[in-house]
Design an enzyme around this catalytic site. Structure first.
Site, PDB file in Angstrom:
ATOM      1  N   ARG A 158       0.860  -1.178   0.000  1.00 40.41           N
ATOM      2  CA  ARG A 158       0.000   0.000   0.000  1.00 40.41           C
ATOM      3  C   ARG A 158       0.900   1.234   0.000  1.00 40.41           C
ATOM      4  O   ARG A 158       2.008   1.206   0.530  1.00 40.41           O
ATOM      5  CB  ARG A 158      -0.897   0.039   1.244  1.00 40.41           C
ATOM      6  CG  ARG A 158      -1.816  -1.171   1.402  1.00 40.41           C
ATOM      7  CD  ARG A 158      -2.616  -1.041   2.693  1.00 40.41           C
ATOM      8  NE  ARG A 158      -3.569  -2.145   2.882  1.00 40.41           N
ATOM      9  CZ  ARG A 158      -3.316  -3.237   3.590  1.00 40.41           C
ATOM     10  NH1 ARG A 158      -2.142  -3.379   4.205  1.00 40.41           N
ATOM     11  NH2 ARG A 158      -4.226  -4.196   3.717  1.00 40.41           N
ATOM     12  N   LYS A 182      -2.212  -2.119   8.067  1.00 43.99           N
ATOM     13  CA  LYS A 182      -3.404  -1.603   8.745  1.00 43.99           C
ATOM     14  C   LYS A 182      -3.504  -2.179  10.148  1.00 43.99           C
ATOM     15  O   LYS A 182      -3.200  -3.347  10.376  1.00 43.99           O
ATOM     16  CB  LYS A 182      -4.655  -1.964   7.942  1.00 43.99           C
ATOM     17  CG  LYS A 182      -4.808  -1.162   6.655  1.00 43.99           C
ATOM     18  CD  LYS A 182      -6.130  -1.457   5.989  1.00 43.99           C
ATOM     19  CE  LYS A 182      -6.352  -0.561   4.766  1.00 43.99           C
ATOM     20  NZ  LYS A 182      -7.649  -0.822   4.114  1.00 43.99           N
ATOM     21  N   HIS A 256      -2.454   2.036  -5.926  1.00 48.41           N
ATOM     22  CA  HIS A 256      -3.160   0.788  -5.658  1.00 48.41           C
ATOM     23  C   HIS A 256      -3.272  -0.065  -6.924  1.00 48.41           C
ATOM     24  O   HIS A 256      -3.402  -1.293  -6.843  1.00 48.41           O
ATOM     25  CB  HIS A 256      -4.552   1.074  -5.089  1.00 48.41           C
ATOM     26  CG  HIS A 256      -4.840   0.311  -3.836  1.00 48.41           C
ATOM     27  ND1 HIS A 256      -4.102   0.474  -2.675  1.00 48.41           N
ATOM     28  CD2 HIS A 256      -5.763  -0.645  -3.548  1.00 48.41           C
ATOM     29  CE1 HIS A 256      -4.574  -0.340  -1.739  1.00 48.41           C
ATOM     30  NE2 HIS A 256      -5.572  -1.025  -2.250  1.00 48.41           N
ATOM     31  N   ARG A 259      -0.510  -2.439  -6.824  1.00 48.14           N
ATOM     32  CA  ARG A 259      -0.783  -3.504  -5.852  1.00 48.14           C
ATOM     33  C   ARG A 259      -1.727  -4.544  -6.474  1.00 48.14           C
ATOM     34  O   ARG A 259      -1.503  -5.750  -6.370  1.00 48.14           O
ATOM     35  CB  ARG A 259      -1.393  -2.882  -4.594  1.00 48.14           C
ATOM     36  CG  ARG A 259      -1.784  -3.854  -3.488  1.00 48.14           C
ATOM     37  CD  ARG A 259      -2.141  -3.024  -2.253  1.00 48.14           C
ATOM     38  NE  ARG A 259      -2.951  -3.717  -1.272  1.00 48.14           N
ATOM     39  CZ  ARG A 259      -2.447  -4.428  -0.258  1.00 48.14           C
ATOM     40  NH1 ARG A 259      -1.138  -4.574  -0.145  1.00 48.14           N
ATOM     41  NH2 ARG A 259      -3.252  -4.997   0.618  1.00 48.14           N
ATOM     42  N   HIS A 282      -4.010  -8.918   4.007  1.00 48.87           N
ATOM     43  CA  HIS A 282      -5.462  -8.912   4.144  1.00 48.87           C
ATOM     44  C   HIS A 282      -5.875  -9.733   5.363  1.00 48.87           C
ATOM     45  O   HIS A 282      -5.400 -10.860   5.548  1.00 48.87           O
ATOM     46  CB  HIS A 282      -6.124  -9.518   2.900  1.00 48.87           C
ATOM     47  CG  HIS A 282      -6.122  -8.608   1.719  1.00 48.87           C
ATOM     48  ND1 HIS A 282      -6.317  -9.051   0.416  1.00 48.87           N
ATOM     49  CD2 HIS A 282      -5.956  -7.266   1.623  1.00 48.87           C
ATOM     50  CE1 HIS A 282      -6.266  -8.033  -0.407  1.00 48.87           C
ATOM     51  NE2 HIS A 282      -6.059  -6.935   0.300  1.00 48.87           N
ATOM     52  N   TYR A 291      -9.044 -10.829  -6.630  1.00 46.37           N
ATOM     53  CA  TYR A 291      -8.015 -11.014  -7.655  1.00 46.37           C
ATOM     54  C   TYR A 291      -8.218 -12.291  -8.453  1.00 46.37           C
ATOM     55  O   TYR A 291      -7.774 -12.388  -9.594  1.00 46.37           O
ATOM     56  CB  TYR A 291      -6.630 -10.978  -7.014  1.00 46.37           C
ATOM     57  CG  TYR A 291      -6.371  -9.664  -6.336  1.00 46.37           C
ATOM     58  CD1 TYR A 291      -6.228  -8.494  -7.079  1.00 46.37           C
ATOM     59  CD2 TYR A 291      -6.336  -9.553  -4.954  1.00 46.37           C
ATOM     60  CE1 TYR A 291      -6.044  -7.268  -6.468  1.00 46.37           C
ATOM     61  CE2 TYR A 291      -6.148  -8.337  -4.332  1.00 46.37           C
ATOM     62  CZ  TYR A 291      -6.008  -7.195  -5.093  1.00 46.37           C
ATOM     63  OH  TYR A 291      -5.837  -5.989  -4.495  1.00 46.37           O
TER      64      TYR A 291
END
Length: 310
Positions: A158, A182, A256, A259, A282, A291
């Protein structure tokens, strides 16, 4: 915004930051949504967060729909409101949680923009050529740009993770980088030999020159801006947007997209979905599964283009 509403939102933002570990960007998004809710409530004569009811919440979402907000924005508003009212009830500030019955349309999930492998090769080769041909004043920036794009694509980072990297996060011997994602969650992700080459060139020639332009406050930062401070997200967005503007295809052109591209290329190459989930950081496998849909769509497009009976 009334003092009562403002104070409640401030307390909730503190809870998100300290107890939930939300990022500053996520916290700002909640503040923005709840500030809009507070303004709407005040227009209806409600000045305290504890006086929010289900009818008000539904009217707020409906007003947003009438104003032309996208389904994704309406869904985000609903999620922000539900989180806020649940917190008010849980802490005892409100007698009940009106948001528990609030429903909003599910946002349509658009497939992310993905660059072809040939496009990424063209982008990276172009950056390397520019760095080689740059004059002495621009060469440090050009070397940095090559390293930024190589690492974004190699490790599927990110943009916030990239600009937050310090030099000691790199392990050039093991070809890994330690990333804080995150919620403050740390993970170690690999990168390849091309990224190693770009990073080595930047660290030996580009970074020292850029650091000399500042006051030394960013001595730990891996990526340095034009004025000697830590590189910011806006500069990375500008760089990627400029590069992707030169490529055919539509869709978002921010970092992004790189990514998305890295994750899709990994799955196209046979990588395990759970390994890609770990690489991306994630929390849910369901988030990573977008994806697989991208890979399927690419396969369908290739089929429609190449098969005589498509």
């Amino acid at each position: 915004m009334s003092a009562g509403f403002d104070a409640a939102i401030e307390r909730y933002a503190l809870y998100l930051r300290v107890e939930r570990g939300f990022s500053p960007n996520t916290e700002r998004a909640y503040r923005r949504d709840l500030g809009a809710l507070a303004g709407f409530a005040e227009s209806r004569g409600i000045s305290e967060a504890t006086a929010i009811d289900l009818e008000l919440l539904r009217d707020w979402l409906w007003a947003g729909t009438e104003a032309g907000l996208a389904r994704a924005s309406i869904a985000r508003h609903a999620a922000s409101a539900r989180g806020f009212t649940a917190w008010l009830a849980r802490t005892g500030e409100a007698e009940h949680d009106p948001g528990i019955r609030l429903r909003a349309p599910k946002p349509g999930r658009a497939l992310p923009r993905v660059m072809a492998e040939t496009q990424m090769s063209e982008i990276l080769a172009g950056l390397a050529a520019r760095a080689a041909a740059a004059d002495p004043d621009q060469r440090p920036l050009a070397l940095r740009d090559v390293a930024v794009i190589e690492l974004l694509y190699a490790s599927a980072l990110r943009v916030s993770e990239l600009v937050g990297l310090d030099v000691d996060a790199l392990d050039l011997d093991r070809l890994t980088v330690r990333v804080v994602g995150k919620g403050g969650k740390e993970r170690v992700v690999p990168f390849g030999v091309p990224a190693l080459s770009a990073l080595s060139g930047y660290l030996s020639s580009g970074r020292p020159a850029l650091l000399s332009r500042g006051a030394g406050a960013s001595a730990k930062a891996l990526f340095i801006g034009a004025r000697g401070g830590r590189l910011g997200t806006r500069a990375v967005y500008s760089l990627v947007a400029r590069l992707l503007a030169e490529m055919p295809g539509g869709g978002p052109s921010g970092p992004h997209a790189l990514r998305h591209t890295a994750a899709t290329h990994l799955l196209d190459g046979g990588a395990d979905l759970r390994a890609v989930q770990e690489l991306l950081g994630h929390a849910s496998l369901g988030t990573t599964q977008i994806y697989t849909h991208v890979s399927t769509e690419r396969l369908k497009e290739s089929y429609r283009t190449a098969h005589p009976r498509a």
